[in-house]
Design a protein around this motif. Structure first.
Motif, PDB file in Angstrom:
ATOM      1  N   SER A   6       0.892  -1.173   0.186  1.00 58.43           N
ATOM      2  CA  SER A   6      -0.013  -0.020   0.106  1.00 58.43           C
ATOM      3  C   SER A   6       0.740   1.231  -0.008  1.00 58.43           C
ATOM      4  CB  SER A   6      -0.882  -0.174   1.296  1.00 58.43           C
ATOM      5  OG  SER A   6      -0.188  -0.079   2.383  1.00 58.43           O
ATOM      6  N   SER A  13       1.652   6.554  -6.901  1.00 57.36           N
ATOM      7  CA  SER A  13       0.694   7.510  -7.424  1.00 57.36           C
ATOM      8  C   SER A  13       1.283   8.942  -7.164  1.00 57.36           C
ATOM      9  CB  SER A  13      -0.296   6.988  -6.587  1.00 57.36           C
ATOM     10  OG  SER A  13      -0.497   7.561  -5.148  1.00 57.36           O
ATOM     11  N   LYS A  21      -4.852   5.278  -9.859  1.00 55.96           N
ATOM     12  CA  LYS A  21      -4.337   4.314  -8.824  1.00 55.96           C
ATOM     13  C   LYS A  21      -4.653   2.960  -9.117  1.00 55.96           C
ATOM     14  CE  LYS A  21      -4.122   7.798  -4.995  1.00 55.96           C
ATOM     15  NZ  LYS A  21      -4.625   8.068  -3.820  1.00 55.96           N
ATOM     16  N   ARG A  22      -5.647   2.785  -9.486  1.00 53.09           N
ATOM     17  CA  ARG A  22      -6.350   1.125 -10.148  1.00 53.09           C
ATOM     18  C   ARG A  22      -5.357   0.552 -11.050  1.00 53.09           C
ATOM     19  NH1 ARG A  22     -10.946   3.625 -12.448  1.00 53.09           N
ATOM     20  NH2 ARG A  22     -10.745   3.514 -14.797  1.00 53.09           N
ATOM     21  N   ASP A  23      -4.927   1.511 -12.152  1.00 57.08           N
ATOM     22  CA  ASP A  23      -3.971   1.106 -13.046  1.00 57.08           C
ATOM     23  C   ASP A  23      -2.495   0.620 -12.391  1.00 57.08           C
ATOM     24  OD1 ASP A  23      -5.811   1.134 -14.858  1.00 57.08           O
ATOM     25  OD2 ASP A  23      -5.082   3.175 -15.711  1.00 57.08           O
ATOM     26  N   GLU A  25      -1.821  -0.217  -9.428  1.00 64.14           N
ATOM     27  CA  GLU A  25      -2.226  -1.475  -8.584  1.00 64.14           C
ATOM     28  C   GLU A  25      -2.268  -2.424  -9.447  1.00 64.14           C
ATOM     29  OE1 GLU A  25      -4.963  -3.133  -5.036  1.00 64.14           O
ATOM     30  OE2 GLU A  25      -5.610  -1.391  -5.839  1.00 64.14           O
ATOM     31  N   LYS A  26      -2.662  -2.724 -10.703  1.00 61.17           N
ATOM     32  CA  LYS A  26      -2.844  -3.816 -11.602  1.00 61.17           C
ATOM     33  C   LYS A  26      -1.369  -3.958 -12.026  1.00 61.17           C
ATOM     34  CE  LYS A  26      -7.780  -3.279 -13.580  1.00 61.17           C
ATOM     35  NZ  LYS A  26      -8.253  -2.856 -14.522  1.00 61.17           N
TER      36      LYS A  26
END
Length: 97
Positions: A6, A13, A21-23, A25-26
């Motif tokens: 995290s 980010s 952020k989701r990209d 994380e992926k």
């Protein structure tokens, strides 16, 4: 202080505000999964400027339970070995950035 995923994602980010952020994380999950899969297949993973991850096979042996002194059979298992790059070694020991 250890770095957790995290905190790594938060730092990424902050450094790359144009990415969602989701990209990020992926992307991070894909990299970590590929490293895990390669090590499971017995392959070596080399990250230039960081280090090399590889697996070693620890032979089966008879060990001892320290509490009771009883002999215990320990089966063969794989362990992960990490060797840092010379660049990382120099940065850690010479306080370079």
């Amino acid at each position: 202080m250890a770095i957790v995923k995290s905190k790594l994602l938060k730092q990424l980010s902050n450094n790359y505000p144009n990415f969602l952020k989701r990209d990020l994380e992926k992307f991070t999950n894909i990299i970590l999964e590929e490293i895990k899969k390669a090590l499971k297949r017995g392959e070596r993973v080399e990250l230039r400027g960081f280090g090399i991850f590889s697996t070693n096979i620890q032979k089966a042996r008879i060990s001892r339970n320290p509490k009771t002194g009883e002999k215990v059979n320990t089966p063969e298992k794989k362990t992960i070995h990490f060797k840092m790059s010379k660049d990382l070694f120099k940065k850690l020991n010479n306080n370079e950035e």
